[in-house]
Design an enzyme around this catalytic site. Structure first.
Site, short mmCIF file in Angstrom:
data_model
loop_
_atom_site.label_atom_id
_atom_site.label_comp_id
_atom_site.label_asym_id
_atom_site.label_seq_id
_atom_site.Cartn_x
_atom_site.Cartn_y
_atom_site.Cartn_z
CB CYS A 78 -1.02 -0.06 1.14
SG CYS A 78 -2.43 1.00 0.79
CG HIS A 171 -3.30 -3.12 3.97
ND1 HIS A 171 -2.34 -2.46 4.70
CD2 HIS A 171 -3.95 -2.17 3.27
CE1 HIS A 171 -2.41 -1.17 4.47
NE2 HIS A 171 -3.39 -0.96 3.60
CD GLU A 173 -0.43 -5.22 6.08
OE1 GLU A 173 -0.31 -5.84 5.00
OE2 GLU A 173 -0.76 -4.03 6.15
#
Ligand code: GLN
Length: 191
Positions: A78, A171, A173
């Site tokens: 990002c 994202h 994560e």
């Protein structure tokens, strides 16, 4: 594997926890000397203008630029993707400029700032990857050396690789699926 996670702003804690889940060492990076001896680096999501400003004032921008040129594997997610791009539609910030892509910030507009979708990412295997987009950028252009790893329906790139550099507009994560980080670690391991 010793993986640094740029920890000046943004969601670095979540990246560190995926790395630990994959049995890699996750080391926070706030100062240039903390880049010494790393096998790889992650630049997380956050606010790219703020991260860029902090990186410049800590002397990290040029240090990471040099390491990228010397072949350090780097994953940018990002805001991290924006910071790694050579061309950004946003005057007044200085990206690291390592990957030969052109990126538009906040490309999905204000109405649909954030959404989630299942993406085909052949490099990760058959099963789609659940991707979380938060005020996400897009890859609008790329040189022939860049491999687009995933696209949204419009055809625009949302994940890419060039050599040992990997980026995603989403994202990885923030979901329980560690395959995107494992893909990055496989590049680190191959080096
Ligand atoms: N919109 C942010 C920027 O332009 C990126 C958002 C994110 O990293 N989730 O920097």
């Amino acid at each position: 594997m010793r993986i640094g996670v740029l920890a000046v702003q943004g969601d670095f804690i979540e990246h560190a926890s995926v790395l630990r889940q994959l049995e890699a060492e996750a080391l926070p990076v706030r100062l240039p000397q903390e880049l010494d001896g790393l096998d790889g680096l992650i630049i997380p999501g956050g606010e790219s203008t703020a991260i860029s400003r902090l990186m410049l004032s800590y002397g990290l921008t040029q240090a990471i630029r040099d390491l990228a040129r010397d072949g350090l594997p780097i994953l940018g997610t990002c805001a991290g993707m924006i910071l790694l791009a050579k061309r950004v539609h946003e005057p007044g910030m200085e990206p690291i400029g390592a990957m030969d892509i052109e990126v538009r910030r906040n490309a999905f507009g204000r109405q649909v700032d954030s959404f989630e979708t299942d993406l085909a990412i052949p490099a990760l295997g058959q099963e789609p990857f659940h991707a979380v987009f938060i005020r996400a950028p897009l890859v609008e252009g790329a040189s022939p050396e860049v491999e687009i790893l995933a696209k949204v329906d419009s055809g625009a790139g949302v994940a890419a690789r060039q050599g040992k550099l990997v980026v995603s507009a989403f994202h990885p994560e923030l979901t329980d699926d560690p395959r995107f980080h494992a893909y990055f670690l496989s590049i680190v391991g191959a080096g």
